[in-house]
Write a protein that holds these residues in place. Structure first.
Motif, mmCIF file in Angstrom:
data_model
loop_
_atom_site.group_PDB
_atom_site.id
_atom_site.type_symbol
_atom_site.label_atom_id
_atom_site.label_comp_id
_atom_site.label_asym_id
_atom_site.label_seq_id
_atom_site.Cartn_x
_atom_site.Cartn_y
_atom_site.Cartn_z
ATOM 1 N N GLY A 12 0.791 -1.094 0.017
ATOM 2 C CA GLY A 12 -0.003 0.024 -0.026
ATOM 3 C C GLY A 12 0.830 1.246 0.127
ATOM 4 N N LEU A 13 2.001 1.348 0.569
ATOM 5 C CA LEU A 13 2.832 2.484 0.820
ATOM 6 C C LEU A 13 3.620 2.735 -0.444
ATOM 7 C CD1 LEU A 13 4.058 4.798 2.427
ATOM 8 C CD2 LEU A 13 5.693 3.060 3.596
ATOM 9 N N GLU A 14 3.858 1.606 -1.040
ATOM 10 C CA GLU A 14 4.711 1.506 -2.433
ATOM 11 C C GLU A 14 3.824 1.921 -3.419
ATOM 12 O OE1 GLU A 14 6.189 -2.174 -2.414
ATOM 13 O OE2 GLU A 14 7.684 -1.799 -0.723
ATOM 14 N N GLU A 15 2.456 1.894 -3.493
ATOM 15 C CA GLU A 15 1.723 2.293 -4.524
ATOM 16 C C GLU A 15 1.136 3.669 -4.458
ATOM 17 O OE1 GLU A 15 -1.252 -0.840 -5.105
ATOM 18 O OE2 GLU A 15 0.523 -2.047 -6.093
ATOM 19 N N THR A 16 1.593 4.472 -3.103
ATOM 20 C CA THR A 16 1.046 5.911 -3.068
ATOM 21 C C THR A 16 1.640 6.816 -4.144
ATOM 22 O OG1 THR A 16 2.539 6.432 -1.416
ATOM 23 C CG2 THR A 16 0.705 5.361 -0.432
ATOM 24 N N ARG A 17 0.984 8.137 -4.009
ATOM 25 C CA ARG A 17 1.526 9.050 -4.808
ATOM 26 C C ARG A 17 2.617 9.762 -4.143
ATOM 27 N NH1 ARG A 17 -4.318 10.827 -6.289
ATOM 28 N NH2 ARG A 17 -4.236 11.353 -4.146
ATOM 29 N N LEU A 18 2.887 9.276 -2.689
ATOM 30 C CA LEU A 18 4.019 10.168 -2.191
ATOM 31 C C LEU A 18 5.327 9.901 -2.824
ATOM 32 C CD1 LEU A 18 3.114 8.515 1.278
ATOM 33 C CD2 LEU A 18 2.674 11.103 0.571
ATOM 34 N N ASP A 19 5.984 10.926 -2.842
ATOM 35 C CA ASP A 19 7.333 10.951 -3.563
ATOM 36 C C ASP A 19 8.267 10.123 -2.756
ATOM 37 O OD1 ASP A 19 8.960 12.356 -1.637
ATOM 38 O OD2 ASP A 19 7.933 14.187 -2.321
ATOM 39 N N THR A 20 9.453 9.684 -3.413
ATOM 40 C CA THR A 20 10.334 8.690 -3.243
ATOM 41 C C THR A 20 11.205 9.143 -1.832
ATOM 42 O OG1 THR A 20 10.835 8.084 -5.266
ATOM 43 C CG2 THR A 20 12.444 7.526 -3.758
ATOM 44 N N ALA A 21 11.203 10.397 -1.525
ATOM 45 C CA ALA A 21 12.006 10.585 -0.323
ATOM 46 C C ALA A 21 11.078 10.509 0.811
ATOM 47 C CB ALA A 21 12.446 12.392 -0.546
ATOM 48 N N VAL A 22 9.805 10.814 0.586
ATOM 49 C CA VAL A 22 8.780 10.719 1.646
ATOM 50 C C VAL A 22 8.698 9.469 2.039
ATOM 51 C CG1 VAL A 22 6.509 11.148 2.481
ATOM 52 C CG2 VAL A 22 7.649 12.887 1.292
ATOM 53 N N ARG A 23 8.488 8.264 0.845
ATOM 54 C CA ARG A 23 8.485 6.770 1.222
ATOM 55 C C ARG A 23 9.632 6.238 2.006
ATOM 56 N NH1 ARG A 23 6.608 6.820 -4.060
ATOM 57 N NH2 ARG A 23 8.158 5.798 -4.658
ATOM 58 N N ARG A 24 10.682 6.891 1.616
ATOM 59 C CA ARG A 24 12.048 6.308 2.427
ATOM 60 C C ARG A 24 11.899 6.866 3.869
ATOM 61 N NH1 ARG A 24 16.465 7.791 -2.492
ATOM 62 N NH2 ARG A 24 15.847 6.160 -3.743
ATOM 63 N N GLY A 25 11.459 8.047 3.911
ATOM 64 C CA GLY A 25 11.221 8.371 5.436
ATOM 65 C C GLY A 25 10.519 7.707 6.205
ATOM 66 N N ILE A 26 9.340 7.313 5.722
ATOM 67 C CA ILE A 26 8.386 6.672 6.264
ATOM 68 C C ILE A 26 8.910 5.226 6.702
ATOM 69 C CG2 ILE A 26 5.881 5.611 6.495
ATOM 70 C CD1 ILE A 26 5.099 8.063 5.056
ATOM 71 N N LEU A 27 9.473 4.576 5.556
ATOM 72 C CA LEU A 27 9.972 3.138 5.644
ATOM 73 C C LEU A 27 11.251 3.040 6.618
ATOM 74 C CD1 LEU A 27 9.523 1.593 2.286
ATOM 75 C CD2 LEU A 27 8.533 0.960 4.390
ATOM 76 N N GLY A 28 11.879 4.101 7.011
ATOM 77 C CA GLY A 28 13.122 3.796 7.711
ATOM 78 C C GLY A 28 13.810 5.147 8.212
ATOM 79 N N ASN A 29 13.897 6.156 7.350
ATOM 80 C CA ASN A 29 14.683 7.392 7.918
ATOM 81 C C ASN A 29 14.184 7.962 9.167
ATOM 82 O OD1 ASN A 29 16.528 6.786 5.765
ATOM 83 N ND2 ASN A 29 15.844 8.440 4.699
ATOM 84 N N ASN A 30 12.945 7.990 9.331
ATOM 85 C CA ASN A 30 12.202 8.775 10.223
ATOM 86 C C ASN A 30 12.471 7.956 11.728
ATOM 87 O OD1 ASN A 30 11.147 10.406 8.485
ATOM 88 N ND2 ASN A 30 9.181 9.648 8.488
ATOM 89 N N ALA A 31 12.564 6.554 11.545
ATOM 90 C CA ALA A 31 12.870 5.956 12.883
ATOM 91 C C ALA A 31 14.262 5.945 13.142
ATOM 92 C CB ALA A 31 12.444 4.088 12.306
ATOM 93 N N TRP A 32 15.180 6.262 12.171
ATOM 94 C CA TRP A 32 16.566 6.567 12.807
ATOM 95 C C TRP A 32 16.489 7.694 13.721
ATOM 96 C CZ3 TRP A 32 21.247 3.843 12.004
ATOM 97 C CH2 TRP A 32 21.174 2.962 11.119
ATOM 98 N N GLU A 33 15.857 8.947 13.276
ATOM 99 C CA GLU A 33 15.700 10.022 14.061
ATOM 100 C C GLU A 33 15.152 9.959 15.458
ATOM 101 O OE1 GLU A 33 13.708 14.393 14.183
ATOM 102 O OE2 GLU A 33 13.986 13.326 12.037
#
Length: 255
Positions: free
Chosen positions: A230-251
């Motif tokens: 579901g996340l991969e098929e959204t219209r969210l741009d690549t950077a936002v998807r990467r943030g949700i999938l991992g980068n935000n967790a590092w913070e």
């Protein structure tokens, strides 16, 4: 590479779940996980959550380079403060998890406030888990009492500067919370088990700051691929998807 912030591992009392260390290594490969944060069923269901946590850490010690754990704390258990201090002293522990739905305490109880305050003093994140089971399939022998949304909103607002993560809430519940998310920079939400659809994820930016969105699947107890798709098929741009999938967790976990 992704960070799954909500794995459920260890012996499950209700059905067979493939959570041996080798199973989790296979899951890591299939899901492309760089790191993950888990909760053990022992920690959730043992009378003494410290004993459960110690068994979880021992069983999965070989995976410590990528698999972290929440310390499940029942604030009304006599050794709650000890477990909070234990979490702060162990680099394998990513934070403290509160599960009032299973342990049946009020979020405004003084003991809860004491746990949150101590976690804040020690720089630990607090995870508030709304439920363990999908309401439709919860085992009848378990009295799962999902917290009242007004109580959740009050808890969030009273948590001060403590890093707070909400997990296992449905989208409808999160949207119904009377909160100004923009004014709560310390609050993150794990949307992976919120029954997300492509449409709901596309609309997420309209009401929640995407830089504070996390993604946990509750694998392998739950099927992880549907939410990810579901996340991969959204219209969210690549950077936002990467943030949700991992980068935000590092913070949020300060890795």
């Amino acid at each position: 590479m992704a960070v799954d912030v909500n794995l459920l591992v260890g012996p499950c009392p209700f059905r067979a779940v493939p959570t041996a260390p080798a199973d989790l290594v296979a899951l890591r490969s299939a899901a492309g996980l760089e790191r993950a944060v888990a909760t053990g069923f022992r920690s959730l269901f043992y009378y003494d959550p410290i004993a459960g946590l110690e068994e979880d850490l021992a069983e999965f010690a070989a995976l410590a380079d990528w698999l972290y754990f929440y310390a499940v704390v029942n604030p009304e258990f006599p050794q709650a403060a000890v477990l909070v201090d234990r979490a702060a002293a162990d680099p394998r522990l990513a934070g403290v998890r509160l599960v009032p739905a299973l342990h049946h305490y009020a979020l405004d109880a003084p003991a809860v406030g004491a746990v949150v305050a101590r976690a804040g003093e020690l720089g630990l994140a607090i995870n508030l888990m709304a439920r363990l089971f999908d309401d439709r399939v919860a085992p009848r022998c378990i009295e799962q009492a999902v917290p009242d949304l007004d109580a959740v909103a009050a808890f969030v607002e009273q948590s001060g500067d403590v890093r707070l993560i909400l997990s296992m809430f449905y989208f409808s519940e999160l949207q119904a919370l009377d909160l100004d998310w923009a004014q709560l920079p310390q609050v993150y939400v794990d949307f992976g088990c919120c029954k997300p659809s492509v449409v709901s994820l596309d609309e997420l930016a309209a009401w929640f700051p995407l830089e504070r969105a996390l993604f946990g699947t509750a694998a392998p107890f739950y099927y992880w691929q549907g939410s990810r798709l579901g996340l991969e098929e959204t219209r969210l741009d690549t950077a936002v998807r990467r943030g949700i999938l991992g980068n935000n967790a590092w913070e949020v976990f300060g890795w």
